[in-house]
Write a protein that holds these residues in place. Structure first.
Motif, PDB file in Angstrom:
ATOM      1  N   TYR A 120      31.837  41.237  31.165  1.00  0.00           N
ATOM      2  CA  TYR A 120      32.529  40.937  29.909  1.00  0.00           C
ATOM      3  C   TYR A 120      32.367  42.037  28.857  1.00  0.00           C
ATOM      4  O   TYR A 120      33.292  42.321  28.103  1.00  0.00           O
ATOM      5  CB  TYR A 120      32.003  39.629  29.320  1.00  0.00           C
ATOM      6  CG  TYR A 120      32.235  38.440  30.205  1.00  0.00           C
ATOM      7  CD1 TYR A 120      33.441  37.755  30.168  1.00  0.00           C
ATOM      8  CD2 TYR A 120      31.258  38.011  31.102  1.00  0.00           C
ATOM      9  CE1 TYR A 120      33.664  36.655  30.985  1.00  0.00           C
ATOM     10  CE2 TYR A 120      31.468  36.914  31.924  1.00  0.00           C
ATOM     11  CZ  TYR A 120      32.679  36.248  31.866  1.00  0.00           C
ATOM     12  OH  TYR A 120      32.896  35.174  32.682  1.00  0.00           O
ATOM     13  N   PHE A 121      31.174  42.588  28.759  1.00  0.00           N
ATOM     14  CA  PHE A 121      30.865  43.583  27.731  1.00  0.00           C
ATOM     15  C   PHE A 121      29.592  44.319  28.144  1.00  0.00           C
ATOM     16  O   PHE A 121      28.850  43.829  28.994  1.00  0.00           O
ATOM     17  CB  PHE A 121      30.682  42.932  26.354  1.00  0.00           C
ATOM     18  CG  PHE A 121      29.535  41.953  26.282  1.00  0.00           C
ATOM     19  CD1 PHE A 121      28.253  42.381  25.943  1.00  0.00           C
ATOM     20  CD2 PHE A 121      29.729  40.614  26.555  1.00  0.00           C
ATOM     21  CE1 PHE A 121      27.196  41.488  25.886  1.00  0.00           C
ATOM     22  CE2 PHE A 121      28.671  39.709  26.502  1.00  0.00           C
ATOM     23  CZ  PHE A 121      27.399  40.152  26.163  1.00  0.00           C
ATOM     24  N   LEU A 142      32.938  41.923  22.425  1.00  0.00           N
ATOM     25  CA  LEU A 142      34.187  42.238  23.133  1.00  0.00           C
ATOM     26  C   LEU A 142      35.005  43.305  22.425  1.00  0.00           C
ATOM     27  O   LEU A 142      35.806  43.976  23.068  1.00  0.00           O
ATOM     28  CB  LEU A 142      35.040  40.982  23.278  1.00  0.00           C
ATOM     29  CG  LEU A 142      34.415  39.817  24.039  1.00  0.00           C
ATOM     30  CD1 LEU A 142      35.319  38.602  23.974  1.00  0.00           C
ATOM     31  CD2 LEU A 142      34.138  40.199  25.482  1.00  0.00           C
TER      32      LEU A 142
END
Length: 180
Positions: free
Chosen positions: A156-157, A177
């Motif tokens: 995701y990040f 994000l």
């Protein structure tokens, strides 16, 4: 010196009620894809003509809630992605509220990671009210799981954004994000 009123859910009952009820309404709004639940709660509190600090909090939250509802409702089913979007809007208590529902039904490593993310949000909930010692204790509980789940977070990040901020006791929450 005049006692200044401050929005603090840890010391002020009305602050706590507003925060908790709006947050619960956001969870429902995200599920329904409608602003109606949050607007109903906001209008109930605003109808009592509360002090300006409460009005400002409600209006500021509604602004962020609209962004969350628009970005998430009907589009994002992944509980992690939903929570990171709420994080980037600095809706930490709301993130906690939304993730808690997912946590109840999760098992194994997923459950542990959800709990660690709830705790990470808790760090910034405490810091918003200048409760640094409590924030440090919560961070210490979240960090081992976040570090162990590095690969999951990396989908995701960059996990170092969150892990580094918690380790350094950064007062400024990292954007997960949307960049640095």
């Amino acid at each position: 010196m005049k006692n200044q009123l401050r929005f603090n859910p840890f010391t002020d009952r009305l602050s706590r009620d507003i925060r908790n009820e709006l947050s619960s309404a956001l969870a429902l709004s995200l599920k329904e894809g409608s602003e109606k639940p949050v607007m109903t709660v906001a209008q109930q509190f605003l109808a009592t003509e509360p002090a300006e600090i409460y009005v400002a909090y409600i209006n500021e939250r509604l602004h962020r809630y609209r962004k969350a509802i628009e970005s998430i409702s009907g589009k994002i089913d992944d509980p992690f992605l939903r929570s990171f979007m709420l994080w980037d809007l600095e809706l930490f208590f709301e993130m906690h509220e939304v993730l808690e529902h997912d946590w109840y039904h999760a098992t194994g490593e997923t459950k542990l990671l959800l709990q660690a993310l709830i705790r990470a949000a808790g760090v910034y909930i405490k810091l918003e009210c200048d409760l640094q010692p409590q924030a440090s204790k919560i961070a210490a509980k979240a960090l081992p799981v976040l570090e162990a789940q590095h690969d999951t977070l990396a989908a995701y990040f960059p996990p170092e954004r969150l892990i580094g901020a918690l380790k350094s006791k950064s007062l400024t929450p990292p954007k997960l994000l949307t960049g640095y």
